[in-house]
Design a protein around this motif. Structure first.
Motif, PDB file in Angstrom:
ATOM      1  N   GLU A  84      35.106  43.037  32.161  1.00  0.00           N
ATOM      2  CA  GLU A  84      35.133  41.516  31.943  1.00  0.00           C
ATOM      3  C   GLU A  84      36.676  40.685  32.229  1.00  0.00           C
ATOM      4  O   GLU A  84      36.458  39.675  32.642  1.00  0.00           O
ATOM      5  CB  GLU A  84      35.366  41.322  30.183  1.00  0.00           C
ATOM      6  N   VAL A  85      37.509  41.608  32.473  1.00  0.00           N
ATOM      7  CA  VAL A  85      38.854  40.636  33.096  1.00  0.00           C
ATOM      8  C   VAL A  85      38.483  40.212  34.250  1.00  0.00           C
ATOM      9  O   VAL A  85      39.042  38.933  34.506  1.00  0.00           O
ATOM     10  CB  VAL A  85      39.876  42.183  33.045  1.00  0.00           C
ATOM     11  N   PHE A  86      37.562  40.864  35.042  1.00  0.00           N
ATOM     12  CA  PHE A  86      37.440  40.108  36.410  1.00  0.00           C
ATOM     13  C   PHE A  86      36.549  39.194  36.444  1.00  0.00           C
ATOM     14  O   PHE A  86      36.149  38.408  37.530  1.00  0.00           O
ATOM     15  CB  PHE A  86      37.056  41.409  37.367  1.00  0.00           C
ATOM     16  N   GLN A  87      35.530  38.897  35.434  1.00  0.00           N
ATOM     17  CA  GLN A  87      34.297  38.140  35.245  1.00  0.00           C
ATOM     18  C   GLN A  87      34.696  36.593  35.706  1.00  0.00           C
ATOM     19  O   GLN A  87      35.552  36.295  34.922  1.00  0.00           O
ATOM     20  CB  GLN A  87      33.363  38.315  34.253  1.00  0.00           C
ATOM     21  N   GLY A  88      34.167  36.072  36.741  1.00  0.00           N
ATOM     22  CA  GLY A  88      34.247  34.643  36.976  1.00  0.00           C
ATOM     23  C   GLY A  88      35.800  34.202  37.618  1.00  0.00           C
ATOM     24  O   GLY A  88      36.142  33.444  37.689  1.00  0.00           O
ATOM     25  N   ALA A  89      36.516  35.241  37.829  1.00  0.00           N
ATOM     26  CA  ALA A  89      37.772  34.876  38.194  1.00  0.00           C
ATOM     27  C   ALA A  89      37.873  34.785  39.801  1.00  0.00           C
ATOM     28  O   ALA A  89      37.075  35.291  40.547  1.00  0.00           O
ATOM     29  CB  ALA A  89      38.964  36.109  37.718  1.00  0.00           C
ATOM     30  N   ASN A  90      39.069  34.422  40.190  1.00  0.00           N
ATOM     31  CA  ASN A  90      39.547  34.075  41.738  1.00  0.00           C
ATOM     32  C   ASN A  90      39.995  35.282  42.393  1.00  0.00           C
ATOM     33  O   ASN A  90      40.800  36.000  41.611  1.00  0.00           O
ATOM     34  CB  ASN A  90      40.529  32.946  41.785  1.00  0.00           C
ATOM     35  N   ILE A  97      36.105  44.272  51.452  1.00  0.00           N
ATOM     36  CA  ILE A  97      36.945  43.877  50.244  1.00  0.00           C
ATOM     37  C   ILE A  97      36.347  42.714  49.806  1.00  0.00           C
ATOM     38  O   ILE A  97      35.966  42.786  48.504  1.00  0.00           O
ATOM     39  CB  ILE A  97      38.408  43.628  50.586  1.00  0.00           C
ATOM     40  N   GLU A  98      35.928  41.713  50.523  1.00  0.00           N
ATOM     41  CA  GLU A  98      35.353  40.605  49.925  1.00  0.00           C
ATOM     42  C   GLU A  98      34.063  40.989  49.313  1.00  0.00           C
ATOM     43  O   GLU A  98      33.622  40.415  48.047  1.00  0.00           O
ATOM     44  CB  GLU A  98      35.143  39.460  50.983  1.00  0.00           C
ATOM     45  N   GLU A  99      33.246  41.744  49.822  1.00  0.00           N
ATOM     46  CA  GLU A  99      32.000  41.975  49.261  1.00  0.00           C
ATOM     47  C   GLU A  99      32.027  42.909  47.980  1.00  0.00           C
ATOM     48  O   GLU A  99      31.268  42.753  46.837  1.00  0.00           O
ATOM     49  CB  GLU A  99      30.986  42.808  50.161  1.00  0.00           C
ATOM     50  N   LEU A 100      33.069  43.656  48.071  1.00  0.00           N
ATOM     51  CA  LEU A 100      33.462  44.523  46.913  1.00  0.00           C
ATOM     52  C   LEU A 100      33.785  43.931  45.773  1.00  0.00           C
ATOM     53  O   LEU A 100      33.291  44.220  44.549  1.00  0.00           O
ATOM     54  CB  LEU A 100      34.394  45.685  47.264  1.00  0.00           C
ATOM     55  N   VAL A 101      34.720  42.937  45.967  1.00  0.00           N
ATOM     56  CA  VAL A 101      35.155  42.312  44.797  1.00  0.00           C
ATOM     57  C   VAL A 101      34.236  41.198  44.187  1.00  0.00           C
ATOM     58  O   VAL A 101      33.934  40.968  42.892  1.00  0.00           O
ATOM     59  CB  VAL A 101      36.611  41.769  44.852  1.00  0.00           C
ATOM     60  N   LEU A 102      33.296  40.744  44.811  1.00  0.00           N
ATOM     61  CA  LEU A 102      32.380  39.876  44.378  1.00  0.00           C
ATOM     62  C   LEU A 102      31.306  40.514  43.643  1.00  0.00           C
ATOM     63  O   LEU A 102      30.899  40.005  42.593  1.00  0.00           O
ATOM     64  CB  LEU A 102      31.513  38.925  45.724  1.00  0.00           C
ATOM     65  N   ALA A 103      31.092  41.901  44.241  1.00  0.00           N
ATOM     66  CA  ALA A 103      30.022  42.692  43.505  1.00  0.00           C
ATOM     67  C   ALA A 103      30.571  43.073  42.139  1.00  0.00           C
ATOM     68  O   ALA A 103      30.001  43.510  41.263  1.00  0.00           O
ATOM     69  CB  ALA A 103      29.598  43.800  44.360  1.00  0.00           C
ATOM     70  N   MET A 104      31.952  43.142  41.944  1.00  0.00           N
ATOM     71  CA  MET A 104      32.554  43.565  40.732  1.00  0.00           C
ATOM     72  C   MET A 104      32.506  42.207  39.846  1.00  0.00           C
ATOM     73  O   MET A 104      32.848  42.775  38.581  1.00  0.00           O
ATOM     74  CB  MET A 104      34.007  43.789  41.095  1.00  0.00           C
ATOM     75  N   GLY A 105      32.349  41.190  39.977  1.00  0.00           N
ATOM     76  CA  GLY A 105      32.174  40.165  39.189  1.00  0.00           C
ATOM     77  C   GLY A 105      33.040  39.079  39.498  1.00  0.00           C
ATOM     78  O   GLY A 105      33.141  37.930  38.959  1.00  0.00           O
ATOM     79  N   PHE A 106      34.237  39.103  40.423  1.00  0.00           N
ATOM     80  CA  PHE A 106      34.705  38.094  40.751  1.00  0.00           C
ATOM     81  C   PHE A 106      33.996  36.758  41.268  1.00  0.00           C
ATOM     82  O   PHE A 106      33.006  36.871  41.979  1.00  0.00           O
ATOM     83  CB  PHE A 106      35.928  38.185  41.906  1.00  0.00           C
TER      84      PHE A 106
END
Lengths: 286, 286
Positions: free
Chosen positions: B141-147, B164-173
């Protein structure tokens, strides 16, 4: 059940904004006898009646206050003085008035001399609110777990203070404290007005709008939430408490200057000491 | 499915604190091939293995990084330089390294010259965190919706930045942005370090502890949450970005002095103007 104490109460709320609306919702849930409301806005009154959170709405306070045991003034500080002057001959004998304003001293001094003998004004301050205005943002949740301050004065009857204390605890406030009025305004300038001054100044020193949105995290969002501010209300609170607020701002300015000096001098140990101190202090806050 | 892109990835996370632990939980949820972790603390590694959020924990990074396609450094800025120096001959060819530190410029300048040719370091900055330390406070949840910010440099391969971009978007950023490194550090001094300097200074100017607890509401709690601060990490971030932070503090000091002057002069209209400006700005922030 403590709630049974309140089932005979007839209450008028003056001003159905976030706080007034939250009072209405909370009092309805306590099954008090009547919740009447006074507001200048027709739509707000109609909405509150339709939601069933008040029994009846009025644009003129004369009728409901004549029958009310308790009148809760959820209006701006200056309006309270006008309200008392306008309606001083209409209050029911032995009724209680209370308010929700964030600063006290000046108003108590102005109000007590114009108050009818038969009415007891118990000054209160719910430490709760929302950054958005209006009844749509009111809720019982606003008050849950929050602090409530009462600043008694020598006119007040003990039983009336007790009634307010019990009522707000039943509504969900966590702690009700009685505090000296001068101390109230002094500490409140630190815990309430100073944070608003800081939030406003922080967001107003932004030089990167609109792309700033890409660079913010929770901390910036939190520190600026209250920068969305009701300008009329907070101008009154700031100006009405400036004798306390100005020295508080200066204390804060000294602290941030100290931190800046450690940065300039590259003094890591001193900087860490500030962080350790702030951590220790924050851990003590509930 | 974008997630399928990641199922062959072998990843090592270095440092299993709040951020490292949150990466582990997020990557496990994406079903990457392997999540290994390096930490100095045995208990943390055992706990992470027991929770099933890593495949295996190591105290020495040599073994996992030789097999890893991606290494995520969730350690303090200065430790990153030591880590690269210590392990520069162990990285797998064509592997990607990324980090999560809040300031960039000085570190990129120090790291790029000591980096092996065959490794690509994509510098990243998740704008997310918790005021509490350690794996126990980590969560997806820490990462959900964050920049998320990436500061590309000329050594970087486009496909690696994209991964990296695709990975962190997939993680919820919510948003990943590429920004110039100087601009990153300048804006971050405003949106991240300045709010921490303010929170620390606000709570350190409290003169009423311990009874302050009775006088606080949500605004004070929010403005001081981040005053509970990891002193070593934030000392590094402050000192490492002081060239930007000092002028930001001064800009803020000017703004709060302006507000104070309006108070002193009783200039209600000017004060309201500040409030209107801050409200307008805050409404634009998502």
């Amino acid at each position: 059940m403590i709630k049974e104490k309140f089932t005979n109460l007839k209450i008028t709320i003056v001003g159905l904004g976030v706080i007034g609306g939250s009072f209405a919702k909370s009092l309805k849930a306590l099954n008090v006898d009547k919740v009447w409301a006074v507001d200048l806005d027709d739509k707000t009154l109609v909405k509150a009646e339709e939601l069933g959170i008040i029994d009846k709405g009025y644009k003129d306070a004369s009728e409901p206050i004549q029958k009310s045991d308790l009148i809760i003034l959820c209006i701006y500080p200056k309006q309270i003085i006008e309200f008392i002057q306008m309606y001083k001959n209409k209050f029911k004998n032995n009724s209680i008035i209370t308010d929700v304003t964030g600063i006290k001293n000046g108003y108590i001094k102005a109000i007590n001399p114009i108050l009818p003998e038969s009415v007891d004004f118990v000054f209160g301050h719910p430490m709760a609110g929302r950054e958005k205005k209006g009844i749509d943002f009111s809720s019982r949740e606003v008050f849950q777990g929050a602090n409530y301050l009462i600043t008694p004065n020598k006119r007040n009857e003990e039983e009336n203070i007790k009634l307010i204390e019990e009522l707000v605890l039943a509504m969900g406030f966590k702690r009700v404290s009685r505090v000296d009025v001068d101390k109230h305004d002094e500490i409140i300038s630190y815990t309430s007005q100073l944070p608003h001054a800081i939030a406003v100044s922080l967001i107003n020193s932004d030089e990167w709008a609109p792309e700033i949105d890409l660079f913010i995290g929770d901390s910036y969002r939190e520190l600026t939430r209250i920068a969305r501010i009701n300008e009329d209300l907070w101008c009154e609170l700031f100006m009405g408490n400036k004798e306390n607020l100005i020295p508080q701002i200066e204390l804060f300015e000294n602290k941030i200057r100290e931190l800046k000096d450690y940065l300039i001098n590259g003094d890591e140990e001193k900087l860490k000491e500030l962080f350790r101190e702030s951590t220790k202090r924050r851990e003590k806050i509930t």
